[in-house]
Scaffold this active site. Structure first.
Site, PDB file in Angstrom:
ATOM      1  N   CYS A  85       0.843  -1.200   0.000  1.00 30.10           N
ATOM      2  CA  CYS A  85       0.000   0.000   0.000  1.00 30.10           C
ATOM      3  C   CYS A  85       0.880   1.253   0.000  1.00 30.10           C
ATOM      4  O   CYS A  85       1.642   1.447  -0.926  1.00 30.10           O
ATOM      5  CB  CYS A  85      -1.010  -0.031   1.148  1.00 30.10           C
ATOM      6  SG  CYS A  85      -2.368   1.158   0.904  1.00 30.10           S
ATOM      7  N   HIS A 194      -3.735  -4.754  -0.422  1.00 31.44           N
ATOM      8  CA  HIS A 194      -3.339  -5.366   0.850  1.00 31.44           C
ATOM      9  C   HIS A 194      -3.423  -6.884   0.749  1.00 31.44           C
ATOM     10  O   HIS A 194      -4.520  -7.445   0.845  1.00 31.44           O
ATOM     11  CB  HIS A 194      -4.264  -4.884   1.976  1.00 31.44           C
ATOM     12  CG  HIS A 194      -4.063  -3.463   2.369  1.00 31.44           C
ATOM     13  ND1 HIS A 194      -3.132  -3.081   3.314  1.00 31.44           N
ATOM     14  CD2 HIS A 194      -4.668  -2.322   1.953  1.00 31.44           C
ATOM     15  CE1 HIS A 194      -3.170  -1.771   3.476  1.00 31.44           C
ATOM     16  NE2 HIS A 194      -4.093  -1.288   2.653  1.00 31.44           N
ATOM     17  N   GLU A 196      -2.652  -8.960   2.997  1.00 31.74           N
ATOM     18  CA  GLU A 196      -3.105  -9.462   4.303  1.00 31.74           C
ATOM     19  C   GLU A 196      -4.613  -9.340   4.488  1.00 31.74           C
ATOM     20  O   GLU A 196      -5.176  -9.928   5.409  1.00 31.74           O
ATOM     21  CB  GLU A 196      -2.363  -8.742   5.435  1.00 31.74           C
ATOM     22  CG  GLU A 196      -2.826  -7.338   5.756  1.00 31.74           C
ATOM     23  CD  GLU A 196      -2.295  -6.264   4.823  1.00 31.74           C
ATOM     24  OE1 GLU A 196      -2.498  -5.078   5.133  1.00 31.74           O
ATOM     25  OE2 GLU A 196      -1.679  -6.598   3.776  1.00 31.74           O
TER      26      GLU A 196
END
Length: 214
Positions: A85, A194, A196
């Protein structure tokens, strides 16, 4: 064959979804430490540089722990770095937010600027256009990834000198505006989205990256 897991540092410089990044990289198969210590991060097999919020604030936090020097030192030695990001955005030459220009790490030429789309921020799931020979997106086909951002790199300015391998650039589109979604450039890798927060697709992508560390 060694069964030892690669050692990865998630860089703690006051920005990013640090705990979720740590958990995701651990689940993907690495031993992970969250730290801002220069020497520990320099010695790790892989370094993850997360980032959320304003470009200028992220750069200030990074410079406060000499993170810009850390990234440069690792790359000079061919040691892998993954930006996520705003952690990707700060790898470019500069960012412009609200008319204020901030110098970045300048690992890649280019400017981070506000997306020119009818709806900003770009928030939610989106597909990407990855090069056919991408290692990062290997086996992921047309998977979707989770984005949350208002700024991005909307043109690719890097010119190779004919002796280096050109970076692999992955693109995405929001509201008719194309922007860089990921870059693979030797030891330096980065994603605008992202991993994650991207479910199984993000986990597979992180496993692909960790696979490059061994």
């Amino acid at each position: 064959m060694s069964t030892e897991r690669p050692r990865v540092v998630v860089l703690d410089y006051g920005s990013g979804n640090l705990r979720s990044a740590v958990r995701a990289v651990e689940r993907a198969g690495a031993e992970v430490e969250l730290t801002g210590d220069f020497e520990t991060a320099l010695a790790a097999d892989g370094l993850v540089v997360p980032g959320v919020g304003a470009y200028a604030a992220c750069m200030a936090g990074l410079r406060a722990i000499k993170g810009d020097r850390l990234i440069g030192r690792r790359l000079a030695g061919g040691r892998p770095v993954l930006g996520i990001c705003v952690g990707m955005q700060i790898l470019f030459a500069r960012g412009v937010e609200h008319g204020v220009e901030t110098a970045g790490c300048d690992e890649w030429p280019g400017v981070v600027e506000r997306l020119q789309a009818p709806v900003v921020p770009h928030m939610g799931w989106n597909t990407v256009e990855a090069p056919a020979d991408s290692r990062l997106f290997a086996g992921l086909g047309t998977e979707r990834f989770y984005f949350v951002h208002s700024y991005g790199v909307r043109s690719w300015e890097l010119v190779t000198n004919g002796r280096t391998t050109a970076p692999l650039v992955t693109w995405a589109e929001h509201g008719g505006d194309r922007f860089v979604a990921a870059v693979e450039n030797g030891p330096l890798t980065a994603t605008q989205f992202h991993p994650e927060k991207s479910g199984d697709a993000g986990a597979a992508l992180l496993r692909n990256w960790i696979g490059t560390l061994t």
